[in-house]
Design a protein around this motif. Structure first.
Motif, PDB file in Angstrom:
ATOM      1  N   VAL A 196       0.867  -1.179   0.000  1.00  0.00           N
ATOM      2  CA  VAL A 196       0.000   0.000   0.000  1.00  0.00           C
ATOM      3  C   VAL A 196       0.902   1.228   0.000  1.00  0.00           C
ATOM      4  CG1 VAL A 196      -1.755   1.298   1.254  1.00  0.00           C
ATOM      5  CG2 VAL A 196      -1.803  -1.195   1.266  1.00  0.00           C
ATOM      6  N   GLY A 197       0.785   2.035  -1.033  1.00  0.00           N
ATOM      7  CA  GLY A 197       1.567   3.265  -1.115  1.00  0.00           C
ATOM      8  C   GLY A 197       3.052   3.019  -1.103  1.00  0.00           C
ATOM      9  N   GLY A 198       3.487   1.929  -1.665  1.00  0.00           N
ATOM     10  CA  GLY A 198       4.911   1.633  -1.742  1.00  0.00           C
ATOM     11  C   GLY A 198       5.475   0.983  -0.499  1.00  0.00           C
ATOM     12  N   LYS A 199       4.632   0.768   0.521  1.00  0.00           N
ATOM     13  CA  LYS A 199       5.098   0.136   1.757  1.00  0.00           C
ATOM     14  C   LYS A 199       4.448  -1.224   1.887  1.00  0.00           C
ATOM     15  CE  LYS A 199       5.758   4.386   4.332  1.00  0.00           C
ATOM     16  NZ  LYS A 199       5.422   5.109   5.538  1.00  0.00           N
ATOM     17  N   VAL A 200       5.190  -2.113   2.432  1.00  0.00           N
ATOM     18  CA  VAL A 200       4.674  -3.461   2.632  1.00  0.00           C
ATOM     19  C   VAL A 200       4.064  -3.532   4.020  1.00  0.00           C
ATOM     20  CG1 VAL A 200       5.285  -5.892   2.784  1.00  0.00           C
ATOM     21  CG2 VAL A 200       6.454  -4.422   1.134  1.00  0.00           C
ATOM     22  N   LYS A 201       2.791  -3.887   4.093  1.00  0.00           N
ATOM     23  CA  LYS A 201       2.111  -4.018   5.374  1.00  0.00           C
ATOM     24  C   LYS A 201       1.874  -5.475   5.658  1.00  0.00           C
ATOM     25  CE  LYS A 201      -0.240   0.281   6.022  1.00  0.00           C
ATOM     26  NZ  LYS A 201      -1.442   0.852   6.574  1.00  0.00           N
ATOM     27  N   LYS A 202       2.117  -5.834   6.872  1.00  0.00           N
ATOM     28  CA  LYS A 202       1.878  -7.208   7.305  1.00  0.00           C
ATOM     29  C   LYS A 202       0.525  -7.260   7.995  1.00  0.00           C
ATOM     30  CE  LYS A 202       6.755  -8.222   7.910  1.00  0.00           C
ATOM     31  NZ  LYS A 202       7.783  -8.648   8.822  1.00  0.00           N
ATOM     32  N   PRO A 203      -0.172  -8.343   7.845  1.00  0.00           N
ATOM     33  CA  PRO A 203      -1.464  -8.459   8.524  1.00  0.00           C
ATOM     34  C   PRO A 203      -1.252  -8.588  10.028  1.00  0.00           C
ATOM     35  CG  PRO A 203      -0.907 -10.536   7.519  1.00  0.00           C
ATOM     36  CD  PRO A 203       0.147  -9.546   7.077  1.00  0.00           C
ATOM     37  N   GLY A 204      -2.188  -8.112  10.787  1.00  0.00           N
ATOM     38  CA  GLY A 204      -2.076  -8.205  12.241  1.00  0.00           C
ATOM     39  C   GLY A 204      -2.916  -7.139  12.903  1.00  0.00           C
ATOM     40  N   LYS A 205      -2.483  -6.709  14.080  1.00  0.00           N
ATOM     41  CA  LYS A 205      -3.247  -5.734  14.843  1.00  0.00           C
ATOM     42  C   LYS A 205      -3.149  -4.358  14.204  1.00  0.00           C
ATOM     43  CE  LYS A 205      -2.433  -8.119  19.171  1.00  0.00           C
ATOM     44  NZ  LYS A 205      -1.847  -8.033  20.491  1.00  0.00           N
ATOM     45  N   ARG A 206      -4.214  -3.622  14.349  1.00  0.00           N
ATOM     46  CA  ARG A 206      -4.215  -2.260  13.845  1.00  0.00           C
ATOM     47  C   ARG A 206      -3.692  -1.317  14.908  1.00  0.00           C
ATOM     48  NH1 ARG A 206      -9.899  -1.188  10.774  1.00  0.00           N
ATOM     49  NH2 ARG A 206      -9.567  -2.649   9.098  1.00  0.00           N
ATOM     50  N   GLY A 207      -3.403  -0.098  14.509  1.00  0.00           N
ATOM     51  CA  GLY A 207      -3.020   0.933  15.457  1.00  0.00           C
ATOM     52  C   GLY A 207      -1.513   1.001  15.663  1.00  0.00           C
ATOM     53  N   ARG A 208      -1.176   1.756  16.669  1.00  0.00           N
ATOM     54  CA  ARG A 208       0.225   2.006  16.949  1.00  0.00           C
ATOM     55  C   ARG A 208       0.854   0.782  17.587  1.00  0.00           C
ATOM     56  NH1 ARG A 208       2.199   7.445  19.873  1.00  0.00           N
ATOM     57  NH2 ARG A 208       4.367   7.283  19.276  1.00  0.00           N
ATOM     58  N   LYS A 209       2.004   0.436  17.091  1.00  0.00           N
ATOM     59  CA  LYS A 209       2.706  -0.710  17.651  1.00  0.00           C
ATOM     60  C   LYS A 209       3.586  -0.236  18.798  1.00  0.00           C
ATOM     61  CE  LYS A 209       2.582  -3.309  13.457  1.00  0.00           C
ATOM     62  NZ  LYS A 209       3.255  -4.147  12.513  1.00  0.00           N
ATOM     63  N   PRO A 210       3.691  -1.002  19.837  1.00  0.00           N
ATOM     64  CA  PRO A 210       4.517  -0.582  20.967  1.00  0.00           C
ATOM     65  C   PRO A 210       5.974  -0.490  20.539  1.00  0.00           C
ATOM     66  CG  PRO A 210       3.820  -2.853  21.246  1.00  0.00           C
ATOM     67  CD  PRO A 210       3.101  -2.316  20.055  1.00  0.00           C
ATOM     68  N   ALA A 211       6.571   0.623  20.916  1.00  0.00           N
ATOM     69  CA  ALA A 211       7.971   0.834  20.572  1.00  0.00           C
ATOM     70  C   ALA A 211       8.825  -0.037  21.481  1.00  0.00           C
ATOM     71  CB  ALA A 211       8.332   2.296  20.746  1.00  0.00           C
ATOM     72  N   LYS A 212       9.889  -0.504  20.938  1.00  0.00           N
ATOM     73  CA  LYS A 212      10.793  -1.330  21.724  1.00  0.00           C
ATOM     74  C   LYS A 212      11.727  -0.407  22.487  1.00  0.00           C
ATOM     75  CE  LYS A 212      10.144  -5.292  19.091  1.00  0.00           C
ATOM     76  NZ  LYS A 212      10.359  -6.669  19.158  1.00  0.00           N
ATOM     77  N   ILE A 213      11.340  -0.103  23.722  1.00  0.00           N
ATOM     78  CA  ILE A 213      12.105   0.826  24.545  1.00  0.00           C
ATOM     79  C   ILE A 213      12.997   0.006  25.465  1.00  0.00           C
ATOM     80  CG2 ILE A 213      11.949   2.639  26.265  1.00  0.00           C
ATOM     81  CD1 ILE A 213       9.235   3.362  25.157  1.00  0.00           C
ATOM     82  N   ASP A 214      14.194   0.459  25.563  1.00  0.00           N
ATOM     83  CA  ASP A 214      15.125  -0.179  26.472  1.00  0.00           C
ATOM     84  C   ASP A 214      14.622   0.057  27.901  1.00  0.00           C
ATOM     85  OD1 ASP A 214      17.321  -1.450  27.509  1.00  0.00           O
ATOM     86  OD2 ASP A 214      18.627   0.303  27.344  1.00  0.00           O
ATOM     87  N   LEU A 215      14.483  -0.988  28.667  1.00  0.00           N
ATOM     88  CA  LEU A 215      13.938  -0.895  30.017  1.00  0.00           C
ATOM     89  C   LEU A 215      14.808  -0.011  30.908  1.00  0.00           C
ATOM     90  CD1 LEU A 215      11.715  -1.776  31.898  1.00  0.00           C
ATOM     91  CD2 LEU A 215      13.064  -3.784  32.482  1.00  0.00           C
ATOM     92  N   LYS A 216      16.130  -0.114  30.755  1.00  0.00           N
ATOM     93  CA  LYS A 216      17.028   0.701  31.582  1.00  0.00           C
ATOM     94  C   LYS A 216      16.866   2.186  31.251  1.00  0.00           C
ATOM     95  CE  LYS A 216      20.551  -2.785  32.389  1.00  0.00           C
ATOM     96  NZ  LYS A 216      21.951  -3.163  32.225  1.00  0.00           N
TER      97      LYS A 216
END
Length: 126
Positions: free
Chosen positions: A7-27
């Motif tokens: 879609v629009g030149g980007k490859v989208k994978k099926p799954g949950k909609r909305g914002r994906k949780p960012a992988k934040i370093d716990l420390k």
């Protein structure tokens, strides 16, 4: 078959909609939380210092006003009251009523002259 959509030149994978949780370093997250808490405590400390200074300045002002009130109600005004009770008008009071500022005591010249001028107009009319 591939479930990916383009879609629009980007490859989208099926799954949950909305914002994906960012992988934040716990420390890093804990460090930001600690820093935020330090800043909050510093702001709180400054606020309390400001309030304590404000309270102490108001207390000093109250003490100064109490001392002034004691001076006002001290011997000079008591003498004036006792003289007026005997039917005599003190010279300072006469000066206030006539508007002559030179005979008044220094401490009450500004406040008393305003009152004296008001008394003069009310006595002149009545």
């Amino acid at each position: 078959m591939d479930d990916n959509k383009i879609v629009g030149g980007k490859v989208k994978k099926p799954g949950k909609r909305g914002r994906k949780p960012a992988k934040i370093d716990l420390k890093a997250k804990l460090e930001r939380s600690r820093q935020s808490a330090r800043e909050c405590r510093a702001r709180k400390k400054l606020r309390y210092q400001y309030l304590e200074e404000l309270v102490s300045s108001k207390e000093r002002a109250i003490c100064a006003l109490r001392e002034e009130l004691e001076m006002v109600t001290s011997s000079l005004y008591k003498q004036w009251c006792s003289a007026m009770d005997q039917g005599k008008i003190p010279s300072e009071i006469k000066a206030l009523l006539t508007g002559d500022d030179q005979k008044m005591p220094q401490g009450s010249s500004t406040k008393s002259s305003k009152n004296g001028k008001n008394n003069t107009t009310s006595n002149g009319q009545g």
